[in-house]
Scaffold this motif. Structure first.
Motif, short mmCIF file in Angstrom:
data_model
loop_
_atom_site.label_atom_id
_atom_site.label_comp_id
_atom_site.label_asym_id
_atom_site.label_seq_id
_atom_site.Cartn_x
_atom_site.Cartn_y
_atom_site.Cartn_z
N VAL A 145 1.00 -1.11 0.01
CA VAL A 145 0.01 0.21 -0.06
C VAL A 145 0.82 1.22 0.18
O VAL A 145 2.04 1.39 0.90
N ASP A 146 0.42 2.19 -0.73
CA ASP A 146 1.26 3.41 -1.20
C ASP A 146 0.87 4.28 0.13
O ASP A 146 -0.34 4.52 0.48
N ILE A 147 1.68 4.89 0.68
CA ILE A 147 1.51 5.88 1.80
C ILE A 147 0.61 7.13 1.49
O ILE A 147 -0.33 7.43 2.24
N LYS A 148 0.85 7.65 0.20
CA LYS A 148 0.00 8.55 -0.36
C LYS A 148 -1.73 8.43 -0.16
O LYS A 148 -2.40 9.14 0.18
N SER A 149 -1.87 6.92 -0.38
CA SER A 149 -3.13 6.50 -0.45
C SER A 149 -3.84 6.35 0.97
O SER A 149 -5.06 6.25 0.78
N VAL A 150 -3.02 6.54 2.05
CA VAL A 150 -3.76 6.43 3.17
C VAL A 150 -3.87 7.56 4.11
O VAL A 150 -4.38 7.86 5.10
N LEU A 151 -3.15 8.63 3.51
CA LEU A 151 -3.24 10.01 4.07
C LEU A 151 -4.43 10.48 4.32
O LEU A 151 -5.32 10.48 3.38
N GLU A 152 -4.89 11.34 5.21
CA GLU A 152 -6.23 11.58 5.85
C GLU A 152 -6.08 13.07 5.80
O GLU A 152 -5.02 13.55 6.14
N ASP A 153 -7.22 13.65 5.54
CA ASP A 153 -6.98 15.44 5.55
C ASP A 153 -7.23 15.68 7.06
O ASP A 153 -8.07 14.80 7.51
N THR A 154 -6.85 16.77 7.39
CA THR A 154 -7.31 17.05 9.03
C THR A 154 -7.96 18.45 8.93
O THR A 154 -8.12 19.10 7.68
N CYS A 155 -8.27 19.09 10.09
CA CYS A 155 -9.01 20.46 9.87
C CYS A 155 -7.79 21.60 9.59
O CYS A 155 -8.32 22.61 9.33
N VAL A 156 -6.42 21.35 9.55
CA VAL A 156 -5.54 22.22 8.94
C VAL A 156 -5.24 21.80 7.55
O VAL A 156 -4.82 20.75 7.37
N LYS A 157 -5.57 22.86 7.03
CA LYS A 157 -5.48 22.69 5.29
C LYS A 157 -4.20 22.01 4.78
O LYS A 157 -4.24 21.03 4.09
N THR A 158 -2.92 22.13 5.36
CA THR A 158 -1.79 21.85 4.79
C THR A 158 -1.34 20.91 5.78
O THR A 158 -0.13 20.32 5.49
N LEU A 159 -2.00 20.16 6.60
CA LEU A 159 -1.55 19.27 7.57
C LEU A 159 -2.15 17.76 6.98
O LEU A 159 -3.60 17.50 7.00
N LYS A 160 -1.47 16.73 6.63
CA LYS A 160 -1.98 15.47 6.31
C LYS A 160 -1.29 14.45 7.50
O LYS A 160 -0.43 14.59 8.08
N LEU A 161 -2.43 13.38 7.70
CA LEU A 161 -2.08 12.18 8.69
C LEU A 161 -2.02 11.13 8.08
O LEU A 161 -2.78 10.68 7.43
N CYS A 162 -0.96 10.32 8.36
CA CYS A 162 -0.93 8.87 8.27
C CYS A 162 -1.33 7.99 9.75
O CYS A 162 -0.66 8.13 10.45
N PRO A 163 -2.67 7.75 9.49
CA PRO A 163 -3.20 7.26 10.63
C PRO A 163 -2.79 5.90 11.13
O PRO A 163 -2.12 5.04 10.47
N SER A 164 -2.94 5.56 12.48
CA SER A 164 -2.72 4.34 13.09
C SER A 164 -3.89 3.79 14.01
O SER A 164 -4.63 4.62 14.34
N ASN A 165 -3.75 2.67 14.27
CA ASN A 165 -4.63 1.75 15.04
C ASN A 165 -4.09 0.70 15.60
O ASN A 165 -2.84 0.51 15.06
N MET A 166 -4.79 -0.04 16.37
CA MET A 166 -4.34 -1.19 16.94
C MET A 166 -3.79 -2.40 16.16
O MET A 166 -2.81 -3.30 16.35
#
Length: 144
Positions: free
Chosen positions: A60-81
């Protein structure tokens, strides 16, 4: 194993990422802690289709998992258990300490800053984070 819990890693990562992004920088925050507190701290549901786990253990490409946040120029690569299982799955992989670094090669020039929130243990996820990094700050000596 060293345990670095409760020292403010997540709080610092989330706040520093947010401040840098609000100043107009393009920022990616990678939540490399299976607890996913940076993910929920940015208001993103941890129940995502793909996360850092998928980036590390599959193609899986990291770009495809990035989530938008409430800050326009901040992207998140999320995590969970599910990321906790990556420790076991990475053991048998070639270049297991380099997986994150390799995945960041394609996107690193799209961001001014990439900040990695590490787990409170010295395992393969933390080694991947350190290997992918080109800058660090030593809390003990307070030197870069």
């Amino acid at each position: 194993d060293y345990i670095w819990g409760g020292v403010g890693k997540t709080t610092t990562s989330v706040n520093l990422s947010t401040i840098l992004a609000k100043r107009g920088n393009k920022v990616m925050l990678i939540d490399a802690d299976p607890q996913g507190n940076a993910t929920s701290g940015l208001g993103i549901d941890k129940d995502v289709e793909n996360s850092l786990y998928d980036v590390l253990v599959s193609e899986v490409d990291i770009k495809s998992v990035l989530e938008d946040t409430c800050v326009k120029t901040l992207k998140l690569c999320p995590s969970n258990m599910s990321l906790a299982g990556a420790e076991v799955e990475l053991v048998s992989m070639m270049s297991r300490e380099q997986r994150l670094k390799e995945k960041l090669e394609d996107v690193k020039d799209e961001f001014d800053y990439i900040i990695i929130d590490c787990p409170p243990s010295l395992g393969l996820i933390t080694l991947n984070s350190l290997t992918a990094s080109n800058f660090s700050f030593n809390l003990r000596t307070r030197k870069f």
